[in-house]
Design a protein around this motif. Structure first.
Motif, mmCIF file in Angstrom:
data_model
loop_
_atom_site.group_PDB
_atom_site.id
_atom_site.type_symbol
_atom_site.label_atom_id
_atom_site.label_comp_id
_atom_site.label_asym_id
_atom_site.label_seq_id
_atom_site.Cartn_x
_atom_site.Cartn_y
_atom_site.Cartn_z
ATOM 1 N N ASN A 1 0.860 -1.176 0.000
ATOM 2 C CA ASN A 1 0.000 0.000 0.000
ATOM 3 C C ASN A 1 0.897 1.226 0.000
ATOM 4 N N LEU A 2 0.601 2.186 -0.881
ATOM 5 C CA LEU A 2 1.435 3.385 -0.962
ATOM 6 C C LEU A 2 0.562 4.630 -1.105
ATOM 7 N N LEU A 3 0.993 5.709 -0.474
ATOM 8 C CA LEU A 3 0.291 6.990 -0.548
ATOM 9 C C LEU A 3 1.306 8.104 -0.732
ATOM 10 N N VAL A 4 1.180 8.824 -1.840
ATOM 11 C CA VAL A 4 2.041 9.971 -2.134
ATOM 12 C C VAL A 4 1.218 11.242 -1.960
ATOM 13 N N ILE A 5 1.736 12.182 -1.198
ATOM 14 C CA ILE A 5 1.101 13.491 -1.037
ATOM 15 C C ILE A 5 1.952 14.489 -1.809
ATOM 16 N N ALA A 6 1.369 15.122 -2.822
ATOM 17 C CA ALA A 6 2.139 16.039 -3.664
ATOM 18 C C ALA A 6 1.206 17.092 -4.254
ATOM 19 N N GLU A 7 1.723 18.291 -4.379
ATOM 20 C CA GLU A 7 0.943 19.401 -4.913
ATOM 21 C C GLU A 7 0.601 19.165 -6.382
ATOM 22 N N SER A 8 -0.401 19.898 -6.849
ATOM 23 C CA SER A 8 -0.707 19.910 -8.269
ATOM 24 C C SER A 8 0.489 20.465 -9.029
ATOM 25 N N GLY A 9 0.802 19.863 -10.172
ATOM 26 C CA GLY A 9 1.929 20.330 -10.963
ATOM 27 C C GLY A 9 3.233 19.625 -10.687
ATOM 28 N N GLU A 10 3.214 18.589 -9.824
ATOM 29 C CA GLU A 10 4.447 17.854 -9.520
ATOM 30 C C GLU A 10 4.725 16.742 -10.527
ATOM 31 N N ARG A 11 3.929 16.690 -11.606
ATOM 32 C CA ARG A 11 4.116 15.727 -12.696
ATOM 33 C C ARG A 11 3.816 14.297 -12.252
ATOM 34 N N LYS A 12 2.795 14.184 -11.420
ATOM 35 C CA LYS A 12 2.359 12.860 -10.961
ATOM 36 C C LYS A 12 1.892 12.006 -12.136
ATOM 37 N N THR A 13 1.081 12.602 -13.010
ATOM 38 C CA THR A 13 0.539 11.850 -14.148
ATOM 39 C C THR A 13 1.641 11.436 -15.103
ATOM 40 N N ALA A 14 2.585 12.338 -15.357
ATOM 41 C CA ALA A 14 3.682 12.014 -16.278
ATOM 42 C C ALA A 14 4.488 10.829 -15.762
ATOM 43 N N VAL A 15 4.798 10.831 -14.482
ATOM 44 C CA VAL A 15 5.570 9.733 -13.889
ATOM 45 C C VAL A 15 4.775 8.434 -13.944
ATOM 46 N N HIS A 16 3.511 8.502 -13.564
ATOM 47 C CA HIS A 16 2.676 7.293 -13.561
ATOM 48 C C HIS A 16 2.568 6.698 -14.962
ATOM 49 N N ASN A 17 2.264 7.538 -15.946
ATOM 50 C CA ASN A 17 2.097 7.025 -17.315
ATOM 51 C C ASN A 17 3.381 6.417 -17.854
ATOM 52 N N LEU A 18 4.515 6.991 -17.492
ATOM 53 C CA LEU A 18 5.791 6.446 -17.955
ATOM 54 C C LEU A 18 6.086 5.091 -17.328
ATOM 55 N N VAL A 19 6.015 5.019 -16.008
ATOM 56 C CA VAL A 19 6.445 3.813 -15.301
ATOM 57 C C VAL A 19 5.438 2.681 -15.466
ATOM 58 N N ALA A 20 4.158 3.007 -15.477
ATOM 59 C CA ALA A 20 3.115 1.969 -15.505
ATOM 60 C C ALA A 20 2.759 1.497 -16.907
ATOM 61 N N LYS A 21 3.501 1.895 -17.915
ATOM 62 C CA LYS A 21 3.146 1.561 -19.298
ATOM 63 C C LYS A 21 2.896 0.065 -19.525
ATOM 64 N N PRO A 22 3.751 -0.852 -19.031
ATOM 65 C CA PRO A 22 3.472 -2.277 -19.259
ATOM 66 C C PRO A 22 2.158 -2.746 -18.642
ATOM 67 N N LEU A 23 1.738 -2.139 -17.539
ATOM 68 C CA LEU A 23 0.440 -2.497 -16.946
ATOM 69 C C LEU A 23 -0.700 -2.093 -17.863
ATOM 70 N N TYR A 24 -0.592 -0.915 -18.458
ATOM 71 C CA TYR A 24 -1.627 -0.474 -19.393
ATOM 72 C C TYR A 24 -1.671 -1.397 -20.618
ATOM 73 N N VAL A 25 -0.504 -1.781 -21.107
ATOM 74 C CA VAL A 25 -0.454 -2.683 -22.266
ATOM 75 C C VAL A 25 -1.085 -4.031 -21.919
ATOM 76 N N PHE A 26 -0.748 -4.551 -20.745
ATOM 77 C CA PHE A 26 -1.303 -5.832 -20.306
ATOM 78 C C PHE A 26 -2.816 -5.747 -20.175
ATOM 79 N N ASP A 27 -3.300 -4.716 -19.500
ATOM 80 C CA ASP A 27 -4.742 -4.579 -19.297
ATOM 81 C C ASP A 27 -5.470 -4.372 -20.615
ATOM 82 N N GLU A 28 -4.861 -3.624 -21.523
ATOM 83 C CA GLU A 28 -5.498 -3.396 -22.824
ATOM 84 C C GLU A 28 -5.635 -4.706 -23.587
ATOM 85 N N SER A 29 -4.594 -5.539 -23.551
ATOM 86 C CA SER A 29 -4.681 -6.825 -24.256
ATOM 87 C C SER A 29 -5.734 -7.727 -23.634
ATOM 88 N N ARG A 30 -5.860 -7.675 -22.308
ATOM 89 C CA ARG A 30 -6.879 -8.485 -21.634
ATOM 90 C C ARG A 30 -8.277 -7.965 -21.946
#
Length: 492
Positions: A68-97
Motif C-alpha cells: 500500500n502506498l500513498l504519495v502526497i504532492a501538490e498539483s503540478g508535480e508531474r504525478k501523471t507524467a511519472v505514472h504514465n511512464l512507469v506503468a506503461k506495461p500495466l496499461y499494455v497488459f490490461d489493454e490486451s486483456r
C-alpha cells in the motif's frame, strides 16, 4: 495536517541496478520529486509480482508481496507524467486483456442466445407433455444436462482499477487468486470511489486472507479466495487534509494506514529547467521488460487456471539480521523510544520490509533465497518511510508556521540567489516570486532568520528593502536544509 520539516532525499540508490538506473533516469528526465518516482516504481513492482509470488517471514507466516502506498504532492508535480511512464506495461497488459474480454463477451452473448433458445424449447416440450399427460423424464434429463452446459460469462481480468465503489471492490476480487491494483495518479478518484470505505476488506487482503465473503440482500454471496491487492494513490495536500478530517481516525484506528508506505516529498517546481529536448531512454525499457515478463507469466498461469503462487524465503544470514532488526524495533517502542508514538506502523515495519526485499529479489532476477544484502536495501527504503510516517502523523515533529516558512525561504534564497553568485535579494521580489505569502508570513519568517543570524537587512537608494545573506550560513545550507532537528539516525 501539521506544518512539516522537509524529508531527506529518497534512497533510490538502495534499489538494485535495473530499478535504480530506471528510477534515476525518470527523475532526471521528468524532474519530479525523487520519492514520488521511487514510490511509483514500488507500486508497479507490487502490481506486477503479487500474482506470482508470496514471501515467507522468518516467523513462518506466508505473506503477499502486495504494498500500500500513498504519495502526497501538490498539483503540478508531474504525478501523471511519472505514472504514465512507469506503468506503461500495466496499461499494455490490461489493454490486451480487455481486447480478449470484448471478443469473449461477444461470443458469450451469441452462445447464451443459443443456449436460451434451446432451454426455452425444452421447457415448452415439458409443458406440452404435461398437458397431454405424457411422461417427461427423458426431456427433463435433457433439460438437466442442458443446464450444466450453460455458457460461463467471461471476466474482465484486468489488474488496474480506479473508480470503484465499495461493492465493486468485492466484485473485482471475486474468484480465486485474483490480482488487482487500486491505483491512480489522481487519488481523489480512489477516495471518492468508495474503495477506502472497505478498509476492513483491504486490511484482510493485505494480510493474505484465504477467504473473504460478502452476503448481498438478494441472497447472492460474493466469495473471494486468496486475493492479492496493491493500493497506491497520489493526492494533493488539501485532499489529504480533507481525508484526515473525514476518515482519519477510522483509517488510523483500524490499522489501515499502518500498512502504508507514505511519502510527502518537497516540491521540485521552480527548479525544473530544460537543457535538451531529445530525451533518450536507456534504462526504463529494461525495467519495463522485466515488468512485462512477470505480467505475461501471470497471464499464462491465470489462463491455465493455476492460482498457487511461488513462495520466497530468506537466507540464514538474512533471518539472523531480521531477528536483530525486530529486537531493535521493539526496544524503540518504550515511552522514550523513537517509535513510541507510531506503534501501529512499527508493528508492520519488518513485514513491509520483507515484502520490499522480496520485490527487489524478484526484479533483480536473483536465484535462491533472499539475501541479507537485499534485506538491508529494503530496510533502508522502508526506514525512509518510517521517518515519513512519524513526520506526518506525530505531533512531536510539527513546526511553528514561521519556522516552517523560514525553512522554505532558506531553501529558496539558496537556490535562486546564493547559488547564482548573489549574496542579497530584493524583498519585494522574494514576496512576489518566493514560496512564502502573504507579507505577514514573510516578515515573520525573515524575523526568525534574522534572530538566527542567517540574514540581515539593508535599504537601497530609493528606499527598497534588501535581504542580505550571511555567507557563513549559506555556504552550509546546500547540505543541511533538509535535515531533521535533533539529527535522529536509526542505528539500522
Amino acid at each position: 495536517m501539521s506544518t512539516l520539516i522537509a524529508p531527506s532525499p529518497y534512497p533510490l540508490s538502495k534499489f538494485h541496478l535495473v530499478i535504480k538506473d530506471a528510477a534515476e533516469e525518470v527523475v532526471r528526465h521528468v524532474q519530479a520529486p525523487d520519492a514520488l518516482v521511487g514510490m511509483e516504481f514500488l507500486t508497479n513492482m507490487s502490481a506486477s509480482a503479487q500474482g506470482l509470488y508470496d514471501v515467507r517471514l522468518p516467523t513462518g507466516q506466508k505473506r503477499p508481496l502486495s504494498l500500500n502506498l500513498l504519495v502526497i504532492a501538490e498539483s503540478g508535480e508531474r504525478k501523471t507524467a511519472v505514472h504514465n511512464l512507469v506503468a506503461k506495461p500495466l496499461y499494455v497488459f490490461d489493454e490486451s486483456r480487455m481486447v480478449r474480454y470484448t471478443a469473449e463477451a461477444d461470443e458469450h452473448e451469441i452462445q447464451m442466445g443459443i443456449w436460451k433458445a434451446v432451454d426455452t424449447g425444452l421447457r415448452h416440450q415439458i409443458t406440452r407433455l404435461t398437458r397431454d399427460g405424457k411422461p417427461i423424464d427423458e426431456v427433463r434429463q435433457e433439460l438437466t444436462g442442458h443446464a450444466a452446459v450453460m455458457p460461463v460469462k467471461p471476466r474482465s481480468r484486468r489488474i488496474m482499477r480506479q473508480n470503484v465503489t465499495d461493492r465493486s471492490t468485492m466484485d473485482a476480487l471475486e474468484g480465486d487468486g485474483e490480482s488487482v491494483a487500486f491505483m491512480s495518479d489522481e487519488g481523489e478518484v480512489i477516495i471518492k470511489g468508495g474503495a477506502l470505505k472497505q478498509t476492513g476488506v483491504l486490511n484482510k487482503a493485505w494480510d493474505g486472507a484465504q477467504m473473504l465473503t460478502l452476503d448481498r440482500s438478494n441472497g447472492v454471496s460474493v466469495v473471494v479466495r486468496n486475493p492479492r491487492v496493491t493500493v497506491s494513490y497520489m493526492v494533493q495536500p488539501k485532499v489529504f487534509d480533507a481525508l484526515l478530517a473525514r476518515r482519519g481516525d477510522i483509517m488510523r484506528g483500524s490499522g489501515h494506514w499502518a500498512r502504508y508506505l507514505i511519502g510527502y516529498p518537497p516540491s521540485t517546481q521552480g527548479t525544473r529547467f530544460a537543457y535538451q529536448l531529445d530525451i533518450e531512454w536507456c534504462h526504463l525499457p529494461k525495467f519495463h521488460a522485466r515488468m512485462a515478463e512477470l505480467l505475461d507469466e501471470f497471464g499464462r498461469r491465470t489462463d491455465a487456471g493455476v492460482t498457487e503462487r511461488m513462495t520466497l524465503e530468506f537466507s540464514v544470514d538474512a533471518i539472523a539480521r531480521w531477528i536483530d532488526l525486530a529486537n531493535q524495533a521493539e526496544s524503540m517502542l518504550s515511552p522514550w523510544g523513537y517509535l513510541h508514538d507510531i506503534k501501529d506502523f512499527a508493528s508492520k515495519l519488518l513485514e513491509i520490509a520483507s515484502r520490499v526485499a522480496a520485490l527487489l529479489h524478484v526484479f533483480s532476477e536473483q536465484e535462491g533465497k533472499i539475501s541479507v544484502d537485499t534485506l538491508n536495501r529494503a530496510i533502508d527504503i522502508v526506514e525512509w518511510h518510517m521517518h515519513e510516517f512519524k513526520r506526518i502523523f506525530s505531533p512531536e515533529l510539527s513546526l511553528p508556521q514561521e519556522l516552517a516558512d523560514a525553512k522554505k525561504l532558506e531553501n529558496y534564497l539558496h537556490l535562486q540567489f546564493w547559488s547564482q553568485g548573489l549574496n542579497y535579494a530584493q524583498k519585494n521580489l522574494v514576496l512576489r516570486n518566493g514560496p512564502v505569502r502573504p507579507a505577514s508570513r514573510l516578515n515573520a519568517a525573515l524575523t526568525y532568520m534574522e534572530e538566527m543570524n542567517q540574514v540581515c537587512f539593508a535599504e537601497g537608494r530609493k528606499g527598497e528593502r534588501y535581504i542580505q545573506l550571511n555567507p557563513n550560513h549559506f555556504m552550509m545550507v546546500g547540505s543541511s536544509f533538509n535535515s531533521i532537528p535533533g539529527g535522529f539516525q536509526l542505528i539500522w
